[in-house]
Design a protein around this motif. Sequence first.
Motif: not given
Length: 193
Positions: A30, A53, A58
């Motif tokens: 991310a 993430a 992300g």
Amino acid sequence: MKRIAVYCGSATPADPRYVELGTMVGKTLAERGIGVVYGGGRLGLMGAVAYGALEAGGEVIGVIPEALVGSEVANRDCTELHVVPGMHERKKAFTDLSDGFLTIPGGVGTMDELWEAVSWAQLGYHAKPVGLLNAFGFYDGLIAFNRTMIEVGFIRPAHQGIIIHENELDLLLDRMRAHEPHTPIFAMKESDL
């Protein structure tokens, strides 16, 4: 690389380093602006990658077969969650949605995904990098086995570098980004085979 398919276990090993590794992998991807495509579950390393993430802002795309939605406890927190009919469709989606493949520790399913990515690269179904993170020496035996296949002659010289392996994630991602496609079997002449 805009998105990477991450292959890893849905189990939670007793050693906490593995779940910590999954979280770190998701976070690092991310932070590098790389979206995660993964198996769609929220348990084990799989869930840790997604959590890492998502916590870092992300993109996370989960792909899970209908039959595993309940048993793997589908992660409804994903940016996108694709429910597909079966495993074949799942692996095809991984290939279609990603720009590369990253394998971290896992079990039988993880090995199935890794070897399919390698086989498809060798044949020419994709020309994407296939990375193997050998965290904690987890894949020492697999790397040695791959070397044996090379030495015996079951892996052609043109395909010996398909698996890009490193012990450190940043170095592995840099090598994956610099990946140069090899000559696939589909483009070879009979004399090359």
